[in-house]
Design a protein around this motif. Structure first.
Motif, PDB file in Angstrom:
ATOM      1  N   VAL A  56     -50.642 -14.748  37.551  1.00  0.00           N
ATOM      2  CA  VAL A  56     -50.163 -15.926  36.813  1.00  0.00           C
ATOM      3  C   VAL A  56     -49.604 -16.964  37.778  1.00  0.00           C
ATOM      4  O   VAL A  56     -49.930 -18.157  37.704  1.00  0.00           O
ATOM      5  CB  VAL A  56     -49.093 -15.517  35.776  1.00  0.00           C
ATOM      6  N   THR A  57     -48.780 -16.503  38.704  1.00  0.00           N
ATOM      7  CA  THR A  57     -48.175 -17.422  39.678  1.00  0.00           C
ATOM      8  C   THR A  57     -49.225 -18.013  40.603  1.00  0.00           C
ATOM      9  O   THR A  57     -49.217 -19.215  40.897  1.00  0.00           O
ATOM     10  CB  THR A  57     -47.105 -16.683  40.504  1.00  0.00           C
ATOM     11  N   LEU A  58     -50.143 -17.178  41.079  1.00  0.00           N
ATOM     12  CA  LEU A  58     -51.178 -17.666  41.986  1.00  0.00           C
ATOM     13  C   LEU A  58     -52.104 -18.664  41.285  1.00  0.00           C
ATOM     14  O   LEU A  58     -52.535 -19.653  41.889  1.00  0.00           O
ATOM     15  CB  LEU A  58     -51.984 -16.496  42.549  1.00  0.00           C
ATOM     16  N   ALA A  63     -54.844 -20.894  43.176  1.00  0.00           N
ATOM     17  CA  ALA A  63     -55.483 -19.953  44.098  1.00  0.00           C
ATOM     18  C   ALA A  63     -56.999 -19.913  43.940  1.00  0.00           C
ATOM     19  O   ALA A  63     -57.712 -19.613  44.902  1.00  0.00           O
ATOM     20  CB  ALA A  63     -54.902 -18.552  43.902  1.00  0.00           C
ATOM     21  N   GLU A  64     -57.497 -20.198  42.701  1.00  0.00           N
ATOM     22  CA  GLU A  64     -58.949 -20.134  42.495  1.00  0.00           C
ATOM     23  C   GLU A  64     -59.707 -21.108  43.399  1.00  0.00           C
ATOM     24  O   GLU A  64     -60.840 -20.848  43.799  1.00  0.00           O
ATOM     25  CB  GLU A  64     -59.308 -20.450  41.037  1.00  0.00           C
ATOM     26  N   LYS A  65     -59.066 -22.231  43.737  1.00  0.00           N
ATOM     27  CA  LYS A  65     -59.735 -23.252  44.541  1.00  0.00           C
ATOM     28  C   LYS A  65     -59.116 -23.398  45.938  1.00  0.00           C
ATOM     29  O   LYS A  65     -59.480 -24.310  46.688  1.00  0.00           O
ATOM     30  CB  LYS A  65     -59.684 -24.598  43.821  1.00  0.00           C
ATOM     31  N   ALA A  66     -58.215 -22.517  46.286  1.00  0.00           N
ATOM     32  CA  ALA A  66     -57.533 -22.628  47.582  1.00  0.00           C
ATOM     33  C   ALA A  66     -58.459 -22.231  48.725  1.00  0.00           C
ATOM     34  O   ALA A  66     -59.268 -21.304  48.597  1.00  0.00           O
ATOM     35  CB  ALA A  66     -56.284 -21.756  47.598  1.00  0.00           C
ATOM     36  N   ASP A  67     -58.347 -22.936  49.818  1.00  0.00           N
ATOM     37  CA  ASP A  67     -59.116 -22.589  51.011  1.00  0.00           C
ATOM     38  C   ASP A  67     -58.467 -21.452  51.782  1.00  0.00           C
ATOM     39  O   ASP A  67     -59.152 -20.598  52.350  1.00  0.00           O
ATOM     40  CB  ASP A  67     -59.246 -23.816  51.920  1.00  0.00           C
TER      41      ASP A  67
END
Length: 454
Positions: A56-58, A63-67
């Motif tokens: 939830v926090t991520l 986070a889904e689109k984080a490099d």
């Protein structure tokens, strides 16, 4: 690039500051809202309050689109779980800070299964840096490039030094080996010097030299070449464990002073060849009773910067040939060093440098001419970077004297087909070579093209 940092402690905050200053979009996750508020007020970052290992926090942090996801909390297990969760959500690269010695060996084998791009052990890195400094006690700092074939070493121009009053174009006459002074630290700041630059007593020079020439350089400059055969470690930290084990394996006699009984037992059981003393190493009478002045080297590794600084000053005062000081507040490194405490190591600084190098290499548009190695030198006032020359790199085959470089940029080393050389005006580079570049602080070099002024 979109970067998520989990953990807003000393390492997390330092990373956030460095990466945001380089133009990355940084989000920090921490369970302490007060700490996050302080960071978001001081830095250009986003802040998310919560458990960094929680989906939830991520997701809230993107986070889904984080490099890149960097897990830098104080708990190894939480860092590993955070990276696993981030990879499940689709984060491209996951980096974990892992400090427990028990995990060191298995992480190499498990890295692919865990989906980790990089693991960083600040204490092990600090121990390795300290060990390298013990090999050449006269150097204040050592940084390796070209797979260890070339180094940048910090050399003080002390009273009576052969270097005082010498213009750099005459350096070879004294050094006797092909070296290059790539930076000079002076009271008025840091200089990227030309050949006409004249050295003064009190300067600290950063010299690029081949690893095979270091011993000859020390001898010809009249520096201390006394081999370290005995080491006193004050503080039984993880760094002490890593360093003592390394030194014992190389034949150096090691004594550790640690005040905690349980930790003394652990160290004694893990390293039977080390002498472990249960005592308060901050007390002057204890240090004198344990023969402080008779040791070739002393390293202070307590948990307090102030205590380490005072102990190192005392060791220097007692005439210990080599003194190394661990500090966490790297922003005060310049002040501390001018107080006469010898070499400085910073686990936090090393951790940040390793991760920043990885992120900067990833952010290179094509992956070509990217950063292979990055070291902050002169207390973060200059950087030394190693680039791989790609097939599309400009100015291949041209003489360095004919290539327009930006101000305060210096090419300090070229490796070609496994052979490393200190460059001259008629040197050149081609695709497949690696190049060591030194630049003054405040300029971010993402790829090789950034050094050219055309």
């Amino acid at each position: 690039m979109n970067v998520i940092i989990v953990g807003d402690g000393k390492v997390g905050a330092a990373l956030a500051g460095q990466l945001s200053s380089e133009g990355h979009d940084v989000t920090i996750i921490d369970s302490n809202p007060q700490v996050l508020n302080a960071s978001s007020e001081q830095l250009d970052v986003m802040a998310v309050t919560g458990n960094g290992a929680s989906m939830v926090t991520l997701r809230e942090a993107g986070a889904e689109k984080a490099d890149v996801l960097i897990a830098a909390t104080s708990r190894d297990e939480l860092n590993l779980l955070t990276c696993l969760t981030g990879k499940k959500l689709g984060t491209a690269h996951a980096i974990a800070r892992v400090r427990n010695p028990e995990y060191s060996d298995q992480l190499v084998a498990m890295r692919e299964e865990l989906g980790l791009s990089l693991t960083v052990n600040p204490e092990q890195a600090a121990a390795e840096e300290a060990y390298q400094l013990l090999q050449f006690p006269s150097f204040l700092k050592r940084e390796a490039f070209a797979q260890g074939k070339v180094e940048i070493v910090a050399v003080p121009v002390g009273p009576g030094s052969k270097l005082a009053g010498i213009p750099l174009f005459k350096l070879y006459e004294i050094a006797g080996v092909n070296v290059l002074v790539c930076a000079v630290e002076r009271e008025d700041g840091v200089h990227i010097p030309s050949g006409a630059f004249t050295l003064r007593e009190g300067d600290t020079i950063y010299v690029t030299a081949g690893i095979q020439d270091l011993a000859k350089l020390v001898k010809n400059l009249g520096l201390n070449d006394h081999r370290v055969r005995s080491l006193l470690i004050v503080g039984g930290s993880r760094i002490a464990f890593y360093l003592a084990r390394r030194c014992i394996d190389s034949g150096i006699s090691v004594k550790i002073i640690e005040r905690d009984h349980t930790r003394c037992v652990e160290l004694a059981e893990a390293m039977p060849k080390a002498t472990v003393i249960e005592a308060d190493g901050a007390r002057q009478d204890i240090l004198l009773a344990e023969g402080l002045k008779d040791y070739d080297a002393v390293i202070t590794l307590t948990g307090m910067d102030e205590e380490n600084v005072v102990l190192s000053m005392f060791a220097s005062h007692m005439g210990v040939p080599k003194v190394i000081t661990k500090i966490n507040r790297i922003e005060y490194a310049d002040v501390f060093r001018k107080m006469g405490i010898g070499s400085i190591i910073s686990p936090k600084g090393l951790c940040c440098t390793h991760i920043a190098r990885y992120v900067r290499a990833m952010s290179s548009a094509s992956g070509i001419d990217s950063v292979l190695t990055l070291h902050s030198i002169v207390d973060d006032q200059a950087e030394a970077l190693e680039f791989l020359v790609g097939p599309e790199a400009r100015h291949q085959g041209e003489k360095l004297m004919d290539i327009p470089l930006k101000e305060e940029i210096l090419i300090a080393g070229i490796s070609h087909e496994g052979r490393t050389s200190i460059p001259r005006g008629d040197s050149s580079f081609v695709a497949g070579d690696t190049i060591v570049v030194v630049t003054a602080g405040g300029r971010t070099l993402g790829d090789l093209d950034d050094i050219f002024d055309d």
